[in-house]
Design an enzyme around this catalytic site. Structure first.
Site, PDB file in Angstrom:
ATOM      1  N   HIS A 308       2.224  82.731 -68.171  1.00 52.58           N
ATOM      2  CA  HIS A 308       3.504  82.832 -68.857  1.00 52.58           C
ATOM      3  C   HIS A 308       4.578  83.210 -67.855  1.00 52.58           C
ATOM      4  O   HIS A 308       4.309  83.994 -66.938  1.00 52.58           O
ATOM      5  CB  HIS A 308       3.445  83.893 -69.971  1.00 52.58           C
ATOM      6  N   ASP A 366      -0.576  80.701 -77.278  1.00 58.42           N
ATOM      7  CA  ASP A 366      -1.152  79.421 -77.693  1.00 58.42           C
ATOM      8  C   ASP A 366      -2.657  79.336 -77.489  1.00 58.42           C
ATOM      9  O   ASP A 366      -3.286  78.384 -77.952  1.00 58.42           O
ATOM     10  CB  ASP A 366      -0.474  78.275 -76.908  1.00 58.42           C
TER      11      ASP A 366
END
Ligand code: CMC
Length: 431
Positions: A308, A366
């Site tokens: 991320h 996710d």
């Protein structure tokens, strides 16, 4: 907001420029370079906006090193435990948790806008039967501006509020219709006596021939996933919505642009990609070769659902989803999903690997969300659509915040030009 300043100096000329430093409530101090070009003739260069605050905002705060996510100051874990998605939507839009009567009024405003114009049916049917539902979403949400001429003045706060309700209310109806179009079943109208998530599940999974009642476990799981996906400060799709809206474009067009940005596999498209990746890996024995592929600089493959831009620690949303995966799978009688077992093993192996440790790559939101969506019977092509439904609230909250800001200007980045210098036209016969 300005507390102190920072001196930049050019060692060649000795010129100095004093830049204001802003300190927000939380987070890194921010150097105000808005007058840098005027004062020095220089631009700043920051591809991917790694060190750039594109705006000021009071909606969401992330501490990427500590793995903290706050909506309007409230930790995501507390909101996930105590709230409904609609309550969180109120919080994101209005800045405070609603009192009971405020929540009732807000919910009533949302449910009175859940239907879409009947003429939109022909819009859906114009798509090929196998169109990706995200393609339908981009088109259908953008087309809403053609139906609501009564409230398109983005400078009128009442018009903005009405557009906000319409977007949050209609997005599940449009999402369910995209799915129904894919599977060739009749569209199901919304039912306003149901909660936001129960209504969506009914529009997706009921058929006129049979009664339908959404399972409580599924409703609770969807509510939690929607809360976790509702906002994430200035991510790619939210920044897209803001940049599109900065020109004064209508909110439906801007949210359609946000949906387009979300679709990419580096952003919201990752949840669909995670499930394809896990299916491709297939068994625990194949994890090693896939990890090697992800580490190979000559191979574009990345471990989907890992890494991320902001989190250099475990994504708090992934931690929550992983925790409820067992509960949801048990509750739905599907406790032995081999893909979940595979995902847990993949995480364990990756987190012990020097490559992932060094780069601080952890599972993101996710990584596990698709496992839950799959258990709810939602096909993988709809995973990013689910993300888009939840994120619409965040997009709308950012749009409202931005449009209410008297200092709002068109977003117009500059560039470091590295093309040809001026040159004269060369005729066809001399090229
Ligand atoms: N697998 C393998 N290597 C990775 C991964 C990954 N998933 N993510 C980052 N890296 C490596 C990357 O190759 C680079 O290595 P090096 O320094 O040796 O060149 C380093 O880690 C830093 O990566 P980056 O690309 O500079 O990081 P970024 O901040 O630009 O990208 C990201 C962030 C999320 C796009 C990226 O981690 C990624 O592509 N992850 C996979 C896709 C994904 O799961 N996306 C969902 C993000 S969370 C939800 C959302 O935003 O919608």
């Amino acid at each position: 907001m300005t507390d102190d300043s920072y001196i930049l100096s050019d060692p060649k000329t000795g010129t100095q420029v004093e830049l204001p430093v802003h300190r927000g409530t939380l987070g890194a101090p921010t150097l105000d370079i808005s007058n840098l070009y005027r004062d020095t003739g220089m631009f700043t260069y920051d591809p991917g906006f790694v060190s750039t605050a594109s705006c000021h905002s009071s909606i969401t705060y992330i501490d990427g090193d500590e793995g903290v996510l706050l909506y309007r100051g409230y930790p995501i874990e507390q909101l996930a435990e105590h709230c409904s998605f609609i309550e969180v939507s109120y919080l994101l839009l209005n800045g405070e948790l609603p009192k009971p009567e405020q929540l009732t009024a807000f919910r009533s405003k949302i449910v009175h806008h859940t239907m879409v114009n009947e003429q939109m049916k022909s819009f859906f049917t114009a798509f090929r039967y196998d169109a990706h539902p995200m393609a339908i979403m981009v088109g259908a949400v953008g087309s809403l501006s053609a139906f609501y001429h009564d409230a398109l003045d983005v400078h009128d706060p009442e018009h903005r509020e009405l557009s906000a309700y319409r977007l949050i209310a209609k997005i599940p109806t449009i999402a369910a219709a995209s799915y129904k179009h894919n599977i060739g079943e009749p569209f199901v109208y919304p039912r306003n006596d149901l909660g936001y998530c129960a209504n969506l599940l009914r529009m997706m999974f009921s058929v006129p021939a049979e009664p339908y009642e959404a399972n409580d476990v599924s409703v609770r799981a969807l509510n939690l996933l929607f809360i976790l996906h509702a906002d994430h400060e200035q991510n790619a799709s939210t920044s897209t919505v803001r940049l599109s809206a900065s020109s004064g474009a209508n909110p439906y067009a801007c949210v359609a642009a946000g949906i387009a940005s979300l679709w990419g596999p580096a952003h919201g498209g990752a949840n669909e990609a995670v499930l394809s990746m896990l299916s491709e890996i297939g068994t625990v024995d194949n994890i090693g070769p896939f990890i090697d592929k992800a580490k190979d600089k000559d191979d574009p493959f990345r471990l989907m659902g890992f890494g991320h831009r902001v989190y250099k620690n475990y994504d708090p949303r992934a931690a929550l989803i992983r925790t409820i995966c067992h509960e949801v799978l048990d509750g739905l009688g599907d406790d032995a999903d081999p893909l979940f077992e595979l995902a847990l093993k993949l995480e364990e192996i990756a987190l012990q690997d020097e490559y992932f440790i060094e780069r601080k790559l952890y599972p993101n939101v996710d990584f596990y969300s698709g496992i839950i969506y799959k258990a709810l019977g939602i096909p993988s092509s709809m995973f990013t659509v689910m993300f888009a439904i939840a994120r619409t609230t965040g997009w709308v909250a950012h749009w409202m915040e931005m449009m209410a800001d008297p200092g709002q200007r068109i977003g117009r980045p500059r560039q470091l030009y590295d093309g040809s210098a001026r040159r004269d036209f060369v005729g066809m016969d001399k090229r």
